[in-house]
Design a protein around this motif. Structure first.
Motif, PDB file in Angstrom:
ATOM      1  N   SER A 188       0.849  -1.186   0.000  1.00 52.43           N
ATOM      2  CA  SER A 188       0.000   0.000   0.000  1.00 52.43           C
ATOM      3  C   SER A 188       0.883   1.235   0.000  1.00 52.43           C
ATOM      4  O   SER A 188       2.052   1.170   0.392  1.00 52.43           O
ATOM      5  CB  SER A 188      -0.890   0.005   1.244  1.00 52.43           C
ATOM      6  OG  SER A 188      -0.092   0.221   2.389  1.00 52.43           O
ATOM      7  N   PRO A 189       0.325   2.364  -0.385  1.00 49.31           N
ATOM      8  CA  PRO A 189       1.095   3.607  -0.256  1.00 49.31           C
ATOM      9  C   PRO A 189       1.357   3.890   1.216  1.00 49.31           C
ATOM     10  O   PRO A 189       0.605   3.441   2.081  1.00 49.31           O
ATOM     11  CB  PRO A 189       0.178   4.672  -0.849  1.00 49.31           C
ATOM     12  CG  PRO A 189      -1.021   3.982  -1.376  1.00 49.31           C
ATOM     13  CD  PRO A 189      -0.988   2.559  -0.951  1.00 49.31           C
ATOM     14  N   VAL A 190       2.401   4.600   1.485  1.00 45.35           N
ATOM     15  CA  VAL A 190       2.736   4.963   2.864  1.00 45.35           C
ATOM     16  C   VAL A 190       1.739   6.002   3.353  1.00 45.35           C
ATOM     17  O   VAL A 190       1.491   7.005   2.683  1.00 45.35           O
ATOM     18  CB  VAL A 190       4.174   5.509   2.954  1.00 45.35           C
ATOM     19  CG1 VAL A 190       4.477   6.018   4.355  1.00 45.35           C
ATOM     20  CG2 VAL A 190       5.175   4.450   2.541  1.00 45.35           C
ATOM     21  N   LEU A 191       1.126   5.725   4.502  1.00 41.39           N
ATOM     22  CA  LEU A 191       0.222   6.682   5.127  1.00 41.39           C
ATOM     23  C   LEU A 191       1.071   7.666   5.916  1.00 41.39           C
ATOM     24  O   LEU A 191       1.904   7.259   6.732  1.00 41.39           O
ATOM     25  CB  LEU A 191      -0.749   5.970   6.064  1.00 41.39           C
ATOM     26  CG  LEU A 191      -1.652   6.853   6.917  1.00 41.39           C
ATOM     27  CD1 LEU A 191      -2.600   7.664   6.036  1.00 41.39           C
ATOM     28  CD2 LEU A 191      -2.436   6.018   7.893  1.00 41.39           C
ATOM     29  N   SER A 192       0.870   8.928   5.680  1.00 45.37           N
ATOM     30  CA  SER A 192       1.609   9.935   6.437  1.00 45.37           C
ATOM     31  C   SER A 192       0.637  10.999   6.923  1.00 45.37           C
ATOM     32  O   SER A 192      -0.398  11.246   6.302  1.00 45.37           O
ATOM     33  CB  SER A 192       2.717  10.562   5.596  1.00 45.37           C
ATOM     34  OG  SER A 192       2.174  11.263   4.508  1.00 45.37           O
ATOM     35  N   LEU A 193       0.953  11.580   8.026  1.00 42.42           N
ATOM     36  CA  LEU A 193       0.119  12.623   8.633  1.00 42.42           C
ATOM     37  C   LEU A 193       0.963  13.859   8.873  1.00 42.42           C
ATOM     38  O   LEU A 193       2.172  13.758   9.125  1.00 42.42           O
ATOM     39  CB  LEU A 193      -0.454  12.132   9.963  1.00 42.42           C
ATOM     40  CG  LEU A 193      -1.405  10.941   9.887  1.00 42.42           C
ATOM     41  CD1 LEU A 193      -1.753  10.455  11.283  1.00 42.42           C
ATOM     42  CD2 LEU A 193      -2.661  11.309   9.123  1.00 42.42           C
ATOM     43  N   PRO A 194       0.345  15.032   8.827  1.00 42.75           N
ATOM     44  CA  PRO A 194       1.107  16.252   9.095  1.00 42.75           C
ATOM     45  C   PRO A 194       1.506  16.332  10.566  1.00 42.75           C
ATOM     46  O   PRO A 194       0.789  15.855  11.441  1.00 42.75           O
ATOM     47  CB  PRO A 194       0.135  17.373   8.732  1.00 42.75           C
ATOM     48  CG  PRO A 194      -1.209  16.761   8.824  1.00 42.75           C
ATOM     49  CD  PRO A 194      -1.048  15.301   8.510  1.00 42.75           C
ATOM     50  N   VAL A 195       2.646  16.912  10.812  1.00 43.30           N
ATOM     51  CA  VAL A 195       3.091  17.153  12.183  1.00 43.30           C
ATOM     52  C   VAL A 195       2.444  18.460  12.629  1.00 43.30           C
ATOM     53  O   VAL A 195       2.529  19.471  11.928  1.00 43.30           O
ATOM     54  CB  VAL A 195       4.634  17.265  12.244  1.00 43.30           C
ATOM     55  CG1 VAL A 195       5.087  17.641  13.646  1.00 43.30           C
ATOM     56  CG2 VAL A 195       5.271  15.958  11.789  1.00 43.30           C
ATOM     57  N   VAL A 196       1.742  18.422  13.762  1.00 45.51           N
ATOM     58  CA  VAL A 196       1.067  19.618  14.273  1.00 45.51           C
ATOM     59  C   VAL A 196       1.466  19.837  15.733  1.00 45.51           C
ATOM     60  O   VAL A 196       1.903  18.916  16.414  1.00 45.51           O
ATOM     61  CB  VAL A 196      -0.476  19.508  14.166  1.00 45.51           C
ATOM     62  CG1 VAL A 196      -0.905  19.392  12.713  1.00 45.51           C
ATOM     63  CG2 VAL A 196      -1.007  18.347  14.966  1.00 45.51           C
ATOM     64  N   SER A 197       1.264  21.030  16.193  1.00 47.91           N
ATOM     65  CA  SER A 197       1.561  21.358  17.584  1.00 47.91           C
ATOM     66  C   SER A 197       0.532  20.699  18.504  1.00 47.91           C
ATOM     67  O   SER A 197      -0.556  20.310  18.063  1.00 47.91           O
ATOM     68  CB  SER A 197       1.533  22.871  17.803  1.00 47.91           C
ATOM     69  OG  SER A 197       0.205  23.343  17.658  1.00 47.91           O
TER      70      SER A 197
END
Length: 94
Positions: free
Chosen positions: A29-38
């Motif tokens: 599968s494609p790599v799941l990535s999430l934004p880094v947030v404060s």
């Protein structure tokens, strides 16, 4: 100064198997990535109700399993304490 939005990779799945005819099968599968947030931005995000329900179901399964373990060990009081503690967490749930 512009800051690039950073992302963190959180999940990647790859499966290797052998098919019915003995052929090699590979899936990914494609790599799941999430934004880094404060922490502040994270706390301000709305809760996803479906995810919250599923999490509660998992926690209930864990508490039930723990209570079952206590019962199998003959510790009825510990099983009751486990269930009472979990019951307090779900008192407002439908």
């Amino acid at each position: 100064m512009l800051r690039r939005r950073r992302r963190r990779e959180v999940l990647s799945v790859a499966v290797q198997a052998v098919g019915k005819e003995g052929e090699a099968v590979e899936l990914s599968s494609p790599v799941l990535s999430l934004p880094v947030v404060s922490a502040e931005a994270f706390a301000a995000m709305p809760q996803d109700e479906a995810v919250a329900r599923r999490l509660l179901e998992v926690q209930f399964a864990q508490a039930s399993s723990q209570a079952r373990g206590h019962l199998l060990a003959g510790d009825v009081d510990a099983a009751k304490r486990t269930l009472v503690a979990f019951e307090k967490r779900v008192a407002d749930s439908p």
